[in-house]
Write a protein that holds these residues in place. Structure first.
Motif, short mmCIF file in Angstrom:
data_model
loop_
_atom_site.label_atom_id
_atom_site.label_comp_id
_atom_site.label_asym_id
_atom_site.label_seq_id
_atom_site.Cartn_x
_atom_site.Cartn_y
_atom_site.Cartn_z
N GLY A 63 -9.26 23.89 -12.75
CA GLY A 63 -8.14 22.86 -14.36
C GLY A 63 -8.18 21.82 -15.31
N ARG A 64 -7.76 21.23 -15.55
CA ARG A 64 -7.66 20.02 -15.90
C ARG A 64 -6.77 19.25 -15.70
N VAL A 65 -6.04 17.78 -15.30
CA VAL A 65 -4.86 17.01 -15.76
C VAL A 65 -5.29 15.60 -16.57
N PRO A 66 -3.81 15.43 -16.58
CA PRO A 66 -3.66 14.47 -17.80
C PRO A 66 -5.03 13.22 -17.21
N THR A 67 -4.82 12.29 -17.26
CA THR A 67 -4.89 10.75 -16.88
C THR A 67 -3.90 9.75 -16.91
N ASP A 68 -3.67 8.91 -16.70
CA ASP A 68 -2.69 7.78 -17.16
C ASP A 68 -3.11 7.64 -18.48
N LYS A 69 -4.85 7.05 -18.95
CA LYS A 69 -4.40 7.06 -20.55
C LYS A 69 -4.82 7.97 -21.21
N GLY A 70 -4.50 9.10 -20.03
CA GLY A 70 -4.64 10.76 -21.61
C GLY A 70 -2.74 10.73 -21.96
N TYR A 71 -1.78 10.18 -20.80
CA TYR A 71 -0.50 10.50 -21.49
C TYR A 71 -0.50 9.58 -22.40
N ARG A 72 -0.77 7.99 -22.01
CA ARG A 72 -0.59 6.97 -23.06
C ARG A 72 -1.30 7.70 -24.16
N LEU A 73 -2.16 8.27 -24.48
CA LEU A 73 -2.22 8.58 -25.26
C LEU A 73 -1.37 9.78 -26.77
N PHE A 74 -1.00 10.35 -25.42
CA PHE A 74 -0.45 12.03 -25.67
C PHE A 74 1.29 11.10 -26.56
N VAL A 75 1.98 9.56 -25.62
CA VAL A 75 2.87 9.70 -25.89
C VAL A 75 3.29 8.61 -27.13
N ASP A 76 1.87 7.33 -27.33
CA ASP A 76 1.27 6.98 -28.61
C ASP A 76 1.07 7.93 -30.27
N GLN A 77 0.06 8.97 -30.04
CA GLN A 77 0.78 9.82 -31.12
C GLN A 77 0.43 11.26 -31.15
N LEU A 78 1.00 11.72 -30.03
CA LEU A 78 1.03 13.59 -29.93
C LEU A 78 2.85 14.02 -29.96
N ALA A 79 3.68 12.95 -29.05
CA ALA A 79 4.65 13.34 -28.50
C ALA A 79 5.24 14.57 -29.83
#
Length: 345
Positions: A63-79
């Protein structure tokens, strides 16, 4: 940018990976989340996220896991910007409300924040650069012994026991206390030492040894006010997430022991001169912390305001695989309560 559904897929991957620490596949997403599309469609969305370097496959055919960039987008827009529960808010008020003095309230704050987040909690002492002497208390203990207490306007209290070279009468203590307060109250900690030395220089010969010993104790106390300090709790929580760190967690533990590194990091995160609201939360993720030797960690911080009105920071540090939504809510809430507690006290 990914499509709207792609962003929701990223949200699902982050949430599931944080909860399980297992790479997340398209089949699991279809089973756990109501997207109303096939696994093949989800795979296409995941392929786009991978092209955008928001997720990555740690192993072939996994499967897939988030990258640092993915976490950043999550925190900025999705959390999720969810508040703490009523029970959590009541626990914060009750626990911090029992505090006595600045040291106690900061100690309680980090212990509480570590419990709420299961991360390492860090609180920066209020800046003492602009602190002023509020009161000097002298307490008679014995003929040759006094307790010297220094209190500043930001709520900090320092105390020392002074062995007097002269016999000190209890009736003399009030007069001495008045003279010391007259010399130093309202003066900044950076300049109070010079004012106290002038008091010692002007003392009568018969009282000079006693006053000199009190001044020496106060100057020693004032030196502590010029040192930036941190309070930490919850380092044991890192051991529970050791698998999240490739290689070893020892570099992270060493960085925690060297407070100068964390003070530099907090310094970068400090608000600009115009000031940020104490409820503002900043997250630094993974490689954003590489220059501090913390590239496998994330830190979530917020400002709090001391009783003197100055801004300092508190936050939590842990692996990049952390519950950002919960940690942001906890850090924001505790910062608000700490500001209120210090303001009231």
């Amino acid at each position: 940018m990914p499509s709207d559904r792609g962003l929701e897929v990223l949200r699902a991957i982050v949430q599931d990976y944080v909860a399980s620490r297992e790479p997340v596949g398209s089949k699991a997403i279809v089973e756990r989340h109501s997207f109303g599309v096939s696994a093949a469609t989800i795979r296409n969305d995941m392929a786009q996220l991978e092209d955008e370097e928001l997720i990555v496959a740690p192993h072939t055919s996994s499967g897939r896991v988030p990258t640092d960039k993915g976490y950043r987008l999550f925190v900025d827009q999705l959390a999720d910007r969810r508040p703490l529960s009523a029970a959590q808010r009541e626990a914060i008020e009750a626990f911090l409300g029992q505090s006595v003095g600045l040291d106690d309230v900061l100690s309680r704050t980090v212990r509480l924040l570590a419990q709420l987040t299961n991360q390492v909690a860090i609180v920066q002492y209020p800046s003492f650069a602009r602190a002023q002497v509020r009161h000097i208390e002298l307490v008679f203990l014995a003929d040759h012994r006094l307790l010297v207490v220094l209190i500043t306007d930001n709520g900090r209290v320092e105390q020392r026991v002074v062995e007097s070279p002269l016999v000190t009468l209890e009736t003399d203590v009030e007069s001495l206390k008045h003279r010391f307060n007259q010399a130093a109250v309202g003066i900044g900690v950076a300049d109070a030492g010079a004012a106290l030395e002038r008091l010692a220089n002007d003392a009568r010969p018969d009282e000079a040894p006693l006053i000199a010993s009190i001044v020496a104790a106060l100057i020693d106390q004032l030196s502590a006010y010029r040192q930036d300090r941190l309070v930490m709790a919850g380092a044991a929580n890192l051991a529970r997430t050791e698998e999240d760190f490739s290689g070893s967690i020892y570099p992270v533990l060493e960085a925690l022991e060297q407070q100068v590194i964390l003070l530099r990091l907090f310094g970068e995160l400090q608000a600009d001169p115009s000031g940020l609201a104490s409820s503002s939360v900043i997250a630094r993720i993974g490689q954003e912390n590489a220059s501090f030797g913390l590239s496998q960690t994330s830190i979530v911080t917020s400002n709090y305001r001391s009783s003197a009105g100055e801004l300092s920071r508190l936050g939590v540090l842990g692996p990049t695989r952390m519950d950002y939504s919960n940690n942001i809510a906890a850090v924001r809430a505790v910062a608000r309560y700490l500001s209120r507690q210090l303001g009231d006290g």
